[in-house]
Design a protein around this motif. Sequence first.
Motif, PDB file in Angstrom:
ATOM      1  N   TYR A  66       0.173   8.010  12.152  1.00  0.00           N
ATOM      2  CA  TYR A  66      -0.587   8.081  13.403  1.00  0.00           C
ATOM      3  C   TYR A  66      -1.825   7.180  13.358  1.00  0.00           C
ATOM      4  CZ  TYR A  66       2.243  11.876  15.240  1.00  0.00           C
ATOM      5  OH  TYR A  66       3.284  12.621  15.739  1.00  0.00           O
ATOM      6  N   ALA A  67      -2.453   7.045  12.160  1.00  0.00           N
ATOM      7  CA  ALA A  67      -3.657   6.209  12.037  1.00  0.00           C
ATOM      8  C   ALA A  67      -3.332   4.745  12.243  1.00  0.00           C
ATOM      9  CB  ALA A  67      -4.305   6.433  10.675  1.00  0.00           C
ATOM     10  N   ARG A  68      -2.161   4.303  11.827  1.00  0.00           N
ATOM     11  CA  ARG A  68      -1.755   2.909  11.964  1.00  0.00           C
ATOM     12  C   ARG A  68      -1.532   2.527  13.430  1.00  0.00           C
ATOM     13  NH1 ARG A  68      -3.380  -1.101   9.147  1.00  0.00           N
ATOM     14  NH2 ARG A  68      -2.721  -1.134   6.986  1.00  0.00           N
ATOM     15  N   LYS A  69      -1.215   3.509  14.256  1.00  0.00           N
ATOM     16  CA  LYS A  69      -0.953   3.228  15.663  1.00  0.00           C
ATOM     17  C   LYS A  69      -2.231   3.063  16.474  1.00  0.00           C
ATOM     18  CE  LYS A  69       3.501   5.593  15.586  1.00  0.00           C
ATOM     19  NZ  LYS A  69       4.312   6.732  16.085  1.00  0.00           N
ATOM     20  N   THR A  70      -3.348   3.346  15.852  1.00  0.00           N
ATOM     21  CA  THR A  70      -4.635   3.174  16.533  1.00  0.00           C
ATOM     22  C   THR A  70      -5.169   1.766  16.288  1.00  0.00           C
ATOM     23  OG1 THR A  70      -5.900   3.985  14.641  1.00  0.00           O
ATOM     24  CG2 THR A  70      -5.132   5.631  16.217  1.00  0.00           C
ATOM     25  N   GLU A  71      -6.317   1.471  16.894  1.00  0.00           N
ATOM     26  CA  GLU A  71      -6.930   0.153  16.729  1.00  0.00           C
ATOM     27  C   GLU A  71      -7.948   0.157  15.595  1.00  0.00           C
ATOM     28  OE1 GLU A  71      -8.599  -0.868  20.470  1.00  0.00           O
ATOM     29  OE2 GLU A  71      -6.652  -1.116  21.475  1.00  0.00           O
ATOM     30  N   MET A  72      -7.686   0.882  14.560  1.00  0.00           N
ATOM     31  CA  MET A  72      -8.587   1.005  13.412  1.00  0.00           C
ATOM     32  C   MET A  72      -8.503  -0.250  12.549  1.00  0.00           C
ATOM     33  SD  MET A  72      -8.537   4.051  10.564  1.00  0.00           S
ATOM     34  CE  MET A  72      -8.482   5.306  11.842  1.00  0.00           C
ATOM     35  N   TYR A  81     -10.420   5.787   5.538  1.00  0.00           N
ATOM     36  CA  TYR A  81      -9.801   6.991   6.096  1.00  0.00           C
ATOM     37  C   TYR A  81      -8.654   7.475   5.207  1.00  0.00           C
ATOM     38  CZ  TYR A  81      -7.289  10.022   9.305  1.00  0.00           C
ATOM     39  OH  TYR A  81      -6.663  11.093   9.876  1.00  0.00           O
TER      40      TYR A  81
END
Length: 399
Positions: A158-164, A172
């Motif tokens: 889920y973190a990879r799908k964000t613009e992080m 993180y």
Amino acid sequence: MFFIQLYGKQLQKKWKSLLLLFVFPVFLVSIVAFIIVTFISPTSDSSINVAIVDEDDTEETRMIRSFLQTSFSQDGYIELIVMPQEEALKKIEENQIVAYIKLPKTFTDSMYQGAPLTVPIVGNSKRPSESYIVKELVESLTKYIESAQANILTVYDYARKTEMSDSDFQTYRYNAFIEFTLFTLAKDQLVKEEVITNIATSSPANYFALSGWFIAISIWFFGFYELLKREEHPAILHRLHLFGVTPWQYSISRIIVSMICSILLAMISFTILMRVLDIQLYGIDYLRIFQYVFLYGLLLVVGLTIIEVWIKSMKLSLLLQILFLLIVMITSGSIFPSIYLPMSIQQFLPLIFSNEVFSWMVDIVLEERNYAEFASLYIKAIMGLVVLWASTVVKKRWT
């Protein structure tokens, strides 16, 4: 009643032998108990030394190392030491450590990528049982880490799908690893503990004092029975048969006299032993011990009588009776605790009356058991008396 009185007078004439019969078991048991306690008493240093070789040496593995060291140090039985692989191999050869656990170079990357984790273990061939304990520890550790892996990978996805950004993602990822790993490792025990109390080592003085008393009463039952042995002339036996006297009558009267004397001596010595050991028992506990002494003595003496009924030779009969007594005492767990006997024998021990009696005595006296079970022993005692009666009837007709 006639034979009971006859055997009573016979014991009165042998008072010197009775004194020796009382002193000999006490002296013998005291020496043997001292030797056994010396060898079986646990050593003060019983910790398991384990090394951990961290070839990955990342923040994640250092955190796992620190957690394991803290967890094991609180237990007190396992000491985890960080060292290089060469030093660990040397210490195994010198028998200073039980085993070493190696965290390979790809440990952290495999954990983040969801790859299967392999943690090699090198054990000490001189200490196989302790090495097996280390193996169980590592298997428990890897199961917990694999459980944390599933949660971590879900969060990463889920973190990879964000613009992080990559730097924020790495931070993180590390924080998520710490959170889930610590939560998974700390939420339950790393190793499921099962406490098995070996009363022979946890309380050796009381245990071997009780087992010494048990050996002594076994010798007293045997000794009183043998003191009443009379070799009658065949003509006397023929006259007794003409008067209607059966072998069952003088066999059971001999059993009664030897039982009365032995039980009286056993209960007096037991009371003294409890005072010396400063063990507080209730009146009901003394009644339970009395029943166990009665049933044990009855089964032992009935067994000795059956041997005597069927074996005509006095020397061969005495040899078999001594062998029977030794087998009864060894299987009881009083000479050697049952836990030290071979596993192939241990599964049959509960079926033997001496082991059942001694186990219940240990439970009542040393483990404060507040109930007792006598049904199986009473059944065995009745069966023994029936077999003895049938043996005397068959032997009389056969003769």
